[in-house]
Write a protein that holds these residues in place. Structure first.
Motif, PDB file in Angstrom:
ATOM      1  N   SER A  99       0.820  -1.215   0.000  1.00  0.00           N
ATOM      2  CA  SER A  99       0.000   0.000   0.000  1.00  0.00           C
ATOM      3  C   SER A  99       0.855   1.266   0.000  1.00  0.00           C
ATOM      4  CB  SER A  99      -0.945   0.013   1.203  1.00  0.00           C
ATOM      5  OG  SER A  99      -0.193   0.015   2.408  1.00  0.00           O
ATOM      6  N   LEU A 100       2.136   1.143   0.345  1.00  0.00           N
ATOM      7  CA  LEU A 100       3.034   2.293   0.341  1.00  0.00           C
ATOM      8  C   LEU A 100       3.549   2.628  -1.063  1.00  0.00           C
ATOM      9  CD1 LEU A 100       5.150   1.479   3.534  1.00  0.00           C
ATOM     10  CD2 LEU A 100       3.363   3.223   3.292  1.00  0.00           C
ATOM     11  N   GLN A 101       3.415   1.699  -1.985  1.00  0.00           N
ATOM     12  CA  GLN A 101       3.938   1.911  -3.328  1.00  0.00           C
ATOM     13  C   GLN A 101       3.004   2.799  -4.146  1.00  0.00           C
ATOM     14  OE1 GLN A 101       4.639  -1.940  -5.053  1.00  0.00           O
ATOM     15  NE2 GLN A 101       6.021  -2.544  -3.417  1.00  0.00           N
ATOM     16  N   PRO A 102       3.558   3.802  -4.847  1.00  0.00           N
ATOM     17  CA  PRO A 102       2.708   4.709  -5.628  1.00  0.00           C
ATOM     18  C   PRO A 102       1.952   4.021  -6.755  1.00  0.00           C
ATOM     19  CG  PRO A 102       5.025   5.316  -5.835  1.00  0.00           C
ATOM     20  CD  PRO A 102       4.952   4.190  -4.869  1.00  0.00           C
ATOM     21  N   SER A 103       2.368   2.831  -7.154  1.00  0.00           N
ATOM     22  CA  SER A 103       1.649   2.092  -8.202  1.00  0.00           C
ATOM     23  C   SER A 103       0.392   1.415  -7.658  1.00  0.00           C
ATOM     24  CB  SER A 103       2.567   1.045  -8.830  1.00  0.00           C
ATOM     25  OG  SER A 103       3.001   0.116  -7.841  1.00  0.00           O
ATOM     26  N   ASN A 104       0.249   1.374  -6.349  1.00  0.00           N
ATOM     27  CA  ASN A 104      -0.932   0.757  -5.736  1.00  0.00           C
ATOM     28  C   ASN A 104      -2.164   1.616  -6.010  1.00  0.00           C
ATOM     29  OD1 ASN A 104      -2.927   0.234  -3.507  1.00  0.00           O
ATOM     30  ND2 ASN A 104      -1.407  -1.327  -3.012  1.00  0.00           N
ATOM     31  N   LYS A 105      -3.250   0.995  -6.384  1.00  0.00           N
ATOM     32  CA  LYS A 105      -4.475   1.724  -6.750  1.00  0.00           C
ATOM     33  C   LYS A 105      -5.052   2.535  -5.599  1.00  0.00           C
ATOM     34  CE  LYS A 105      -4.444   0.117 -10.871  1.00  0.00           C
ATOM     35  NZ  LYS A 105      -3.394   0.736 -11.613  1.00  0.00           N
ATOM     36  N   THR A 106      -4.781   2.139  -4.371  1.00  0.00           N
ATOM     37  CA  THR A 106      -5.322   2.869  -3.219  1.00  0.00           C
ATOM     38  C   THR A 106      -4.322   3.856  -2.638  1.00  0.00           C
ATOM     39  OG1 THR A 106      -4.619   1.152  -1.670  1.00  0.00           O
ATOM     40  CG2 THR A 106      -6.842   0.943  -2.616  1.00  0.00           C
ATOM     41  N   TRP A 107      -3.192   4.039  -3.309  1.00  0.00           N
ATOM     42  CA  TRP A 107      -2.142   4.914  -2.801  1.00  0.00           C
ATOM     43  C   TRP A 107      -2.633   6.344  -2.676  1.00  0.00           C
ATOM     44  CZ3 TRP A 107       0.498   9.196  -4.836  1.00  0.00           C
ATOM     45  CH2 TRP A 107       1.654   9.576  -4.154  1.00  0.00           C
ATOM     46  N   ASN A 137       9.657   6.793 -11.320  1.00  0.00           N
ATOM     47  CA  ASN A 137       9.261   5.500 -11.869  1.00  0.00           C
ATOM     48  C   ASN A 137       8.660   4.594 -10.797  1.00  0.00           C
ATOM     49  OD1 ASN A 137      10.111   5.924 -14.583  1.00  0.00           O
ATOM     50  ND2 ASN A 137      12.222   5.722 -13.869  1.00  0.00           N
ATOM     51  N   GLY A 138       8.563   5.108  -9.580  1.00  0.00           N
ATOM     52  CA  GLY A 138       7.993   4.322  -8.484  1.00  0.00           C
ATOM     53  C   GLY A 138       8.993   3.398  -7.807  1.00  0.00           C
ATOM     54  N   VAL A 139      10.290   3.608  -8.037  1.00  0.00           N
ATOM     55  CA  VAL A 139      11.326   2.782  -7.419  1.00  0.00           C
ATOM     56  C   VAL A 139      11.710   3.403  -6.072  1.00  0.00           C
ATOM     57  CG1 VAL A 139      13.687   1.901  -7.655  1.00  0.00           C
ATOM     58  CG2 VAL A 139      12.189   2.034  -9.662  1.00  0.00           C
ATOM     59  N   TRP A 140      11.665   2.580  -5.027  1.00  0.00           N
ATOM     60  CA  TRP A 140      12.025   3.024  -3.679  1.00  0.00           C
ATOM     61  C   TRP A 140      13.475   3.479  -3.676  1.00  0.00           C
ATOM     62  CZ3 TRP A 140      13.009  -0.842   0.851  1.00  0.00           C
ATOM     63  CH2 TRP A 140      13.201  -0.144   2.050  1.00  0.00           C
ATOM     64  N   ASN A 141      13.719   4.720  -3.255  1.00  0.00           N
ATOM     65  CA  ASN A 141      15.085   5.239  -3.279  1.00  0.00           C
ATOM     66  C   ASN A 141      15.554   5.803  -1.939  1.00  0.00           C
ATOM     67  OD1 ASN A 141      13.684   7.649  -3.208  1.00  0.00           O
ATOM     68  ND2 ASN A 141      14.314   8.329  -5.232  1.00  0.00           N
ATOM     69  N   GLY A 142      14.736   5.725  -0.904  1.00  0.00           N
ATOM     70  CA  GLY A 142      15.139   6.211   0.412  1.00  0.00           C
ATOM     71  C   GLY A 142      13.948   6.504   1.287  1.00  0.00           C
ATOM     72  N   TYR A 143      14.204   7.191   2.395  1.00  0.00           N
ATOM     73  CA  TYR A 143      13.119   7.538   3.307  1.00  0.00           C
ATOM     74  C   TYR A 143      13.513   8.729   4.162  1.00  0.00           C
ATOM     75  CZ  TYR A 143      15.802   4.499   6.501  1.00  0.00           C
ATOM     76  OH  TYR A 143      16.787   3.902   7.255  1.00  0.00           O
ATOM     77  N   PHE A 144      12.487   9.372   4.692  1.00  0.00           N
ATOM     78  CA  PHE A 144      12.648  10.550   5.540  1.00  0.00           C
ATOM     79  C   PHE A 144      12.229  10.192   6.962  1.00  0.00           C
ATOM     80  CE2 PHE A 144      11.964  12.197   1.277  1.00  0.00           C
ATOM     81  CZ  PHE A 144      12.933  13.180   1.172  1.00  0.00           C
ATOM     82  N   VAL A 145      13.030  10.622   7.922  1.00  0.00           N
ATOM     83  CA  VAL A 145      12.732  10.388   9.334  1.00  0.00           C
ATOM     84  C   VAL A 145      12.514  11.739  10.010  1.00  0.00           C
ATOM     85  CG1 VAL A 145      13.630   9.535  11.545  1.00  0.00           C
ATOM     86  CG2 VAL A 145      14.015   8.226   9.433  1.00  0.00           C
TER      87      VAL A 145
END
Length: 189
Positions: A99-107, A137-145
Motif C-alpha cells: 500500500s506504500l507503493q505509488p503504483s498501488n491503486k489505493t495509494w 518510476n515508483g522505485v524506492w530510493n530512500g526515506y525521511f525520518v
C-alpha cells in the motif's frame, strides 16, 4: 462481446493510468495552482521567506542544531533506532507493505517536484515519523525520518544519512535542502 471488450479496455486504461494523471495529482500540481508553487508564492519559497530557510533559521538545520542531527541524536537515527528503519521494520518497508507503493491503486501520498515543477518522485507517509521516498518510476530510493516539528532527514534505503532534509514550508508541503542548508529547488506537495 464487443461491448465487453470496449468496457475492459476502458477499465484497464482508466485504472492503469499513472498517479499523476488523476484528480489527486492535479490538486497537488504546482503548475496548476500558484498557491502551492514556491516560484510564484514567496511565502513558501525559502529564498524569499527566511523563516523557513535553515541557512538562517538554525532550529531547522541539522548541522547547527544537534536535536535534529541524526549523528548527534540517536533517537532519530534509523541505524540505531530500528523502529524507524524500513530494513528492520516491515510496517515501513514498501516491499512488504504494498500500500506504500505509488503504483498501488489505493495509494495516497505526496508528490515530489523538481525546480521546473516537473514530477520528480513520490512520498508515502508510512507513520507519523517515517515517509518513504520513490523516484518518478515508483522505485524506492530512500526515506525521511522526522527530526523535529518541521524537519525530516533523508536516508538511503540501507539507512545512511545523506545530509539532505525536508523543511515544512508553513503552508502546503516541504522544501528539500542539501547538507549545506541550500534549497535544492525540489519541493513536496
Amino acid at each position: 462481446m464487443r461491448g465487453f471488450v470496449l468496457f475492459t479496455a476502458f477499465f484497464f486504461i482508466h485504472f492503469a493510468a499513472p498517479a499523476q494523471d488523476d484528480h489527486f495529482f492535479r490538486i497537488h500540481d504546482p503548475k496548476e495552482d500558484s498557491n502551492i508553487n514556491p516560484y510564484q508564492n514567496k511565502q513558501i519559497n525559502p529564498d524569499s521567506n527566511l523563516s523557513i530557510n535553515p541557512s538562517v533559521n538554525w532550529n531547522m538545520n541539522p548541522l547547527k542544531d544537534n536535536q535534529v542531527n541524526p549523528m548527534q541524536n540517536s533517537s532519530i537515527n534509523p541505524m540505531i533506532n530500528l523502529q524507524l528503519n524500513p530494513q528492520s521494520n516491515e510496517v515501513l518497508n514498501p516491499v512488504f507493505m504494498k500500500s506504500l507503493q505509488p503504483s498501488n491503486k489505493t495509494w495516497s501520498g505526496m508528490f515530489i517536484f523538481n525546480d521546473s515543477n516537473d514530477l520528480f518522485g513520490y512520498i508515502s507517509v508510512a507513520t507519523q515519523n517515517v515517509m518513504i521516498s520513490f523516484d518518478n518510476n515508483g522505485v524506492w530510493n530512500g526515506y525521511f525520518v522526522k527530526a523535529g516539528r518541521r524537519i525530516y532527514n533523508y536516508f538511503t534505503v540501507p539507512g545512511i544519512w545523506t545530509g539532505m532534509y525536508l523543511c515544512y514550508d508553513n503552508s502546503s508541503g516541504y522544501n528539500l535542502f542539501d547538507k549545506t542548508g541550500k534549497w535544492t529547488g525540489i519541493h513536496v506537495k
